[in-house]
Design an enzyme around this catalytic site. Structure first.
Site, PDB file in Angstrom:
ATOM      1  N   VAL A  41       0.851  -1.181   0.000  1.00  0.00           N
ATOM      2  CA  VAL A  41       0.000   0.000   0.000  1.00  0.00           C
ATOM      3  C   VAL A  41       0.892   1.238   0.000  1.00  0.00           C
ATOM      4  O   VAL A  41       1.704   1.425   0.906  1.00  0.00           O
ATOM      5  CB  VAL A  41      -0.934   0.016   1.218  1.00  0.00           C
ATOM      6  CG1 VAL A  41      -1.778   1.295   1.225  1.00  0.00           C
ATOM      7  CG2 VAL A  41      -1.840  -1.207   1.209  1.00  0.00           C
ATOM      8  N   HIS A 259       7.064  -6.370  21.274  1.00  0.00           N
ATOM      9  CA  HIS A 259       5.671  -5.991  21.514  1.00  0.00           C
ATOM     10  C   HIS A 259       5.608  -4.477  21.684  1.00  0.00           C
ATOM     11  O   HIS A 259       5.597  -3.961  22.790  1.00  0.00           O
ATOM     12  CB  HIS A 259       5.128  -6.701  22.755  1.00  0.00           C
ATOM     13  CG  HIS A 259       5.091  -8.185  22.620  1.00  0.00           C
ATOM     14  ND1 HIS A 259       5.300  -9.042  23.681  1.00  0.00           N
ATOM     15  CD2 HIS A 259       4.863  -8.966  21.541  1.00  0.00           C
ATOM     16  CE1 HIS A 259       5.207 -10.295  23.257  1.00  0.00           C
ATOM     17  NE2 HIS A 259       4.941 -10.267  21.962  1.00  0.00           N
TER      18      HIS A 259
END
Length: 339
Positions: A41, A259
């Site tokens: 994208v 994370h």
């Protein structure tokens, strides 16, 4: 996530588990789902309040095409989602800021026979080892957790049992080939959100994909240092109760948890958050974001379940709105943008 099987093996969740009925052949749901491989994208096309669609590039042919959409959900991780928004001219002040992760103090302990034999008989141990031998490929036999609980235990402890250590031990090491096995222990420690921590994007320097390059700004404060010291002491106490350290407690470098959170934080104030409580980017009527980047608070462990809960909440609201507008009945074009 993993599900223990009757034969002693573990079935770990993969893309098939996540996608579920979207990829079941011959179903109506699958017929309305498309997963495009090798597609990048390039930008989100919008007028400042409403998204019209996406400009995507086929990485095999380098052809760019426009994909019209009634709604767009950007979920390309906590760094690349803000990067795409920035490249598309969508630049709320908190974008990329308030970066957090959970720091990890880890160690490995060889279990001591005297302590373990008081809890487990030789027959029970041999039976368990025989069961595990039916599926030796999985290195972790069991995982136990001590959850976060403030103020008494503001950490998340994870204790993983395995027959072998996660690294090669010298055959002459006293703990080499330990019959009772080993535990790998880690204490997750929170990082308190600060606007100073985050990513900054460059309009002049591009990365290898031609998107705005970014720099990470991140530092621990005395507040985190104090909790890391406390977690290290607790880990050492737990390890000494089980056996002998073959890897001393140590703090992993910044970023080791993988994370990353907070860079597109959800909230109720557009001045300090990128998305509203339903994952919609402030100021837009059909642009949503998803992933760990939406978590606005300090965390001490794997954030997947929290991210899924936030995503489900936003998806349900979006589905309600599309139904109300009549788009769902007309097979609404919802484009999820992921890594």
């Amino acid at each position: 996530a993993g599900a223990p099987q009757p034969d002693g093996s573990m079935r770990w969740a993969g893309a098939d588990t996540v996608l579920g009925p979207l990829i079941e052949p011959g179903t109506d749901t699958a017929s309305r789902f498309e997963l495009r491989d090798l597609t990048l994208v390039r930008r989100i096309d919008h007028d400042g309040r409403h998204v019209r669609g996406l400009v995507v590039e086929d990485l095999r042919t380098h052809e760019e095409t426009f994909v019209e959409a009634d709604a767009v959900i950007v979920a390309a991780d906590a760094f690349r989602s803000p990067q795409l928004l920035w490249a598309s001219g969508i630049r709320p002040t908190p974008l990329g800021r308030y970066l957090t992760e959970h720091h990890v103090v880890i160690s490995t302990v060889a279990l001591e026979e005297d302590r373990m034999s008081a809890l487990v008989t030789d027959d029970e141990l041999e039976s368990e080892l025989a069961r595990r031998a039916t599926n030796p490929a999985d290195p972790v036999a069991a995982v136990n957790r001590i959850p976060f609980s403030e103020p008494g235990h503001p950490y998340s402890a994870q204790i993983m049992y395995a027959e072998n250590p996660p690294f090669a031990l010298d055959p002459q090491h006293p703990a080499a080939g330990n019959r009772w096995g080993y535990v790998n222990m880690g204490f997750g420690v929170r990082k308190f959100p600060r606007v100073e921590d985050g990513v900054t994007f460059s309009d002049d320097e591009l990365d290898y994909r031609g998107l705005p390059n970014f720099t990470i700004e991140y530092a621990l404060t005395e507040r985190e240092d104090a909790e890391i010291a406390q977690a290290t002491e607790r880990l050492r106490r737990a390890g000494n109760a089980l056996g002998t350290f073959v890897a001393e407690p140590r703090l992993l470098p910044n970023g080791s948890s993988l994370h990353y959170m907070g860079t597109m934080r959800a909230g109720t104030d557009a001045e300090t958050s990128v998305a509203d409580p339903y994952s919609r980017v402030w100021g837009f009527d059909n642009l949503l974001v998803g992933g760990n980047g939406l978590i606005p608070t300090a965390n001490t462990m794997n954030p997947t379940l929290t991210s899924v809960a936030i995503a489900v909440r936003g998806a349900r609201r979006l589905a309600e709105e599309l139904r109300a507008s009549g788009e769902v009945g007309a097979e609404a074009r919802v484009q999820p943008v992921g890594a």
